[in-house]
Structure formats: structure tokens, C-alpha cells
Motif scaffolding. Structure first.
Motif, short mmCIF file in Angstrom:
data_model
loop_
_atom_site.label_atom_id
_atom_site.label_comp_id
_atom_site.label_asym_id
_atom_site.label_seq_id
_atom_site.Cartn_x
_atom_site.Cartn_y
_atom_site.Cartn_z
N HIS A 55 4.02 5.73 1.70
CA HIS A 55 2.67 5.36 1.26
C HIS A 55 1.72 6.54 1.34
CE1 HIS A 55 1.88 5.01 5.59
NE2 HIS A 55 0.63 5.28 5.25
N SER A 78 8.52 1.94 1.78
CA SER A 78 7.35 1.19 2.25
C SER A 78 7.37 -0.17 1.59
CB SER A 78 6.03 1.89 1.90
OG SER A 78 5.80 1.84 0.51
N VAL A 79 6.76 -1.13 2.27
CA VAL A 79 6.59 -2.43 1.60
C VAL A 79 5.32 -2.41 0.75
CG1 VAL A 79 5.38 -3.58 3.52
CG2 VAL A 79 6.67 -4.94 1.89
N GLY A 80 4.28 -1.73 1.26
CA GLY A 80 3.03 -1.64 0.50
C GLY A 80 3.22 -0.73 -0.70
N LEU A 103 10.61 -4.79 7.61
CA LEU A 103 9.60 -4.32 8.58
C LEU A 103 8.69 -5.43 9.08
CD1 LEU A 103 7.36 -4.34 6.34
CD2 LEU A 103 7.72 -1.89 6.16
N ARG A 240 -3.72 -3.17 5.52
CA ARG A 240 -4.23 -1.96 4.89
C ARG A 240 -5.73 -1.83 5.19
NH1 ARG A 240 0.24 -0.24 4.57
NH2 ARG A 240 1.36 0.48 2.72
N HIS A 287 -1.33 3.61 12.48
CA HIS A 287 -0.45 3.07 11.41
C HIS A 287 1.03 3.13 11.84
CE1 HIS A 287 -0.07 2.40 6.80
NE2 HIS A 287 0.94 1.85 7.44
N SER A 290 5.46 -0.26 11.29
CA SER A 290 6.92 -0.26 11.03
C SER A 290 7.66 0.79 11.84
CB SER A 290 7.16 -0.03 9.53
OG SER A 290 6.70 1.25 9.14
N MET A 299 14.47 0.40 6.56
CA MET A 299 13.64 0.70 5.37
C MET A 299 14.35 1.71 4.47
SD MET A 299 9.91 0.97 7.21
CE MET A 299 8.92 1.42 5.78
#
Ligand code: DGY
Length: 321
Positions: A55, A78-80, A103, A240, A287, A290, A299
């Protein structure tokens, strides 16, 4: 030439993930883990078939437009995916994937840490002990808020939100949630759905943000909505930074409207609004939702599974564009 697909990997990944990359691809790694500028990203992508970014790299419409034609996929670690302009990628026929599920547990753990850290003044206490400032004990010393039995409101009842809800139930908390739509009642486990965020907020002694950052959710926690929370509420954000209007949150933390905030994510990371650092009633993490060995390996494997599917001509499991 190995005949293997070339993958630009933008950050240092776990060794096991890089081993698999070496086995199955021709990876362009970043052993120094230096953050690439957009120009470097584009230059390093020359001749590559895919990019595996985090990200931390921003794929704006302009960056996506400048990527070489050889790039077929952006397989995010990343998931985002708010760092990628999905429409721009789709327009260029670039497949974009993410890493959901793997995550969720780790991020939910950090949500609990943020809640407890903020409620029980963990950052303040730690600073006191470390700074040799702890001189005495008294009944009035370092008094925080007990979360057991309190009401929590979860914004975003997706994968992470559902696990956060389950963990919070372990503290006998009454769980409320707001989501774009009600989740399957069998997954609710007693959580109470609110179609309107405004209707839920007055109930939230703890508010947990767990939804993705999108144009619709940007600045979701603003002054008007904070005003609807009960006095002395706790805000936690592990999703976020863009969900939060920093001016409004900081004002509410300063005025005492909010008891505290536990934050793992921020606008403009890592150059966060410095006012957060000046407040004693913030519990701040960098941050790390994860950031466990297990999750970071998972991941990487998930991103690679997506790449494997793409290069085998199959539909990747986690396609978002
Ligand atoms: C994610 O996967 O979106 C985490 O925030 C780390 O990038």
C-alpha cells in the motif's frame, strides 16, 4: 532469459515468499526495502510482466497510465487497494488483486490492542515507566475506562469487522454495527445492525472503524458525527487514516469530548499530523495491523497464488479490477 514471468517486487518480502518468487518467477527484488518514487516504479517496471506492490506505492491514474504495456497485473501485498486507481487499471486491462482473509485475525488483534491501549492509557503508562517518571501509586493514579460490558459500534462488518466483533464479545461487549447492507444474520452472532450510522453513533461507547477507504468513506468520522458519540467515547481506527477528519478528531480529543483514541493508521502516513503525538489520550501504533510473521507469509503466498492463476490463464481468486 529464464522464460519465467518477470515480477517487480517493490518492498522486501518475507524470505519464504521471496524463495517462492525465485522458484517460480524472475523477480526484481528490493533487498534494501527502499520506497520507490513513482518515476522509479515506472522505470523499474520496464519489461516486467507484473508488479507486486504494497500500500506504500501509489498507483494514481497518472502512474497507471505511464506503466509499460508489458504489465499485465498488479498483485497487491495488501487487502486495501485505495492506493491503486482501479478504474485506470481496468481501462488499461491491468488485472488488480489483493490479499483478503489472511490478515483479518492479525488486524483484529491490533484493534483490540488499540481499544485497550486507549481505554487503559497504555501509551501514557509505558512512557511514564520508561521515562523513570513513575514515582508513586494512589487510587487516583492512571485511572482509565473499563471496556468490559460496554457498547461497541463497528463501522464496516466485513472480514475484519466480524472478527473484531467476536473478540469484543469476549469482553462481554454489546456489539452494534453499521455496514452498507446487513450481513447474513447467521454471521451476526447477536450484533445489532444499524442502517444509519447517525442512528448507531449515540450508542457507541467504543467506535471501531473497519471499513475500506473509498470516495464514499473518506472523512466519514467528521465533527458532526463525533458530536453524536456519547461523551467520553473511545475511537479506534485500524482501517485507513482517510476515514478520519483529523482536525475534528484532534479537537474532540483535546476538548475531552472523547476519552481517547487508539490509532494504527493515519492520513499521510508516516508523516502523521504531529498534534496526535502531543496528546496524552492517544495510543498510537505505526500501521502494524498485519505485522505478524504468520500473516506476512500468508499475504505473500496469497499474492503469489493470484499471480500463478493469472499467468496460468485462470481467473485469480482475489481480483478487484
Ligand atoms: C493492508 O493489507 O491493507 C494493510 O493495511 C497493510 O498494507
Amino acid at each position: 532469459m529464464s522464460g519465467k514471468s518477470v515480477v517487480l517486487v517493490t518492498r522486501k518480502l518475507p524470505n519464504a515468499v521471496e524463495d517462492r518468487l525465485h522458484r517460480d518467477y524472475e523477480p526484481r527484488l528490493n533487498p534494501d526495502d527502499r520506497l520507490y518514487s513513482s518515476d522509479e516504479l515506472i522505470a523499474l517496471s520496464e519489461g516486467a510482466d507484473a508488479i507486486m506492490p504494497c500500500h506504500t506505492e501509489k498507483f494514481s491514474a497518472e502512474v497507471v497510465a505511464r506503466l509499460p504495456d508489458s504489465i499485465k497485473a498488479i498483485a497487491n501485498f495488501s487487502v486495501g487497494v485505495d492506493h491503486v486507481d482501479l478504474q485506470a487499471a481496468a481501462k488499461r486491462g491491468i488485472i488488480v488483486t489483493n490479499t483478503p482473509d489472511v490478515l483479518s485475525d492479525a488486524t483484529a488483534e491490533i484493534a483490540i490492542l488499540c481499544m485497550l491501549g486507549a481505554a487503559r492509557r497504555a501509551g501514557e503508562g509505558e512512557r511514564l515507566v520508561r521515562g523513570a517518571g513513575w514515582k508513586d501509586w494512589s487510587p487516583a493514579f492512571m485511572v482509565g475506562i473499563q471496556v468490559t460490558g460496554k457498547r461497541v459500534g463497528i463501522v464496516g462488518m466485513g472480514r475484519v469487522g466480524q472478527i473484531v466483533a467476536r473478540r469484543m464479545r469476549g469482553f462481554d461487549m454489546e456489539v452494534h454495527y453499521h455496514n452498507r447492507r446487513r450481513i447474513d444474520p447467521t454471521l451476526e452472532q447477536g450484533a445489532i445492525f444499524h442502517e444509519s450510522l447517525e442512528e448507531m453513533l449515540p450508542l457507541c461507547e467504543v467506535l471501531s472503524l473497519n471499513c475500506p477507504a473509498t470516495p464514499e468513506t473518506t472523512g466519514l468520522l467528521n465533527a458532526a458525527r463525533i458530536a453524536l458519540l456519547p461523551d467520553g467515547a473511545i475511537v479506534i481506527n485500524t482501517a485507513r487514516g482517510a476515514l478520519v477528519d483529523d482536525d475534528a478528531l484532534i479537537a474532540a480529543l483535546k476538548s475531552g469530548k472523547l476519552h481517547s483514541a487508539g490509532l494504527d493508521v493515519y492520513n499521510n502516513e508516516p508523516a502523521i499530523d504531529p498534534r496526535y503525538r502531543e496528546l496524552d489520550n492517544t495510543f498510537l501504533l505505526p500501521h502494524v495491523g498485519s505485522a505478524t510473521r504468520e500473516t506476512r507469509d500468508a499475504m505473500g503466498y496469497r499474492a503469489l497464488d493470484n499471480l500463478d492463476a493469472i499467468f496460468a490463464g485462470r481467473e485469480p481468486g482475489d481480483r478487484v479490477a
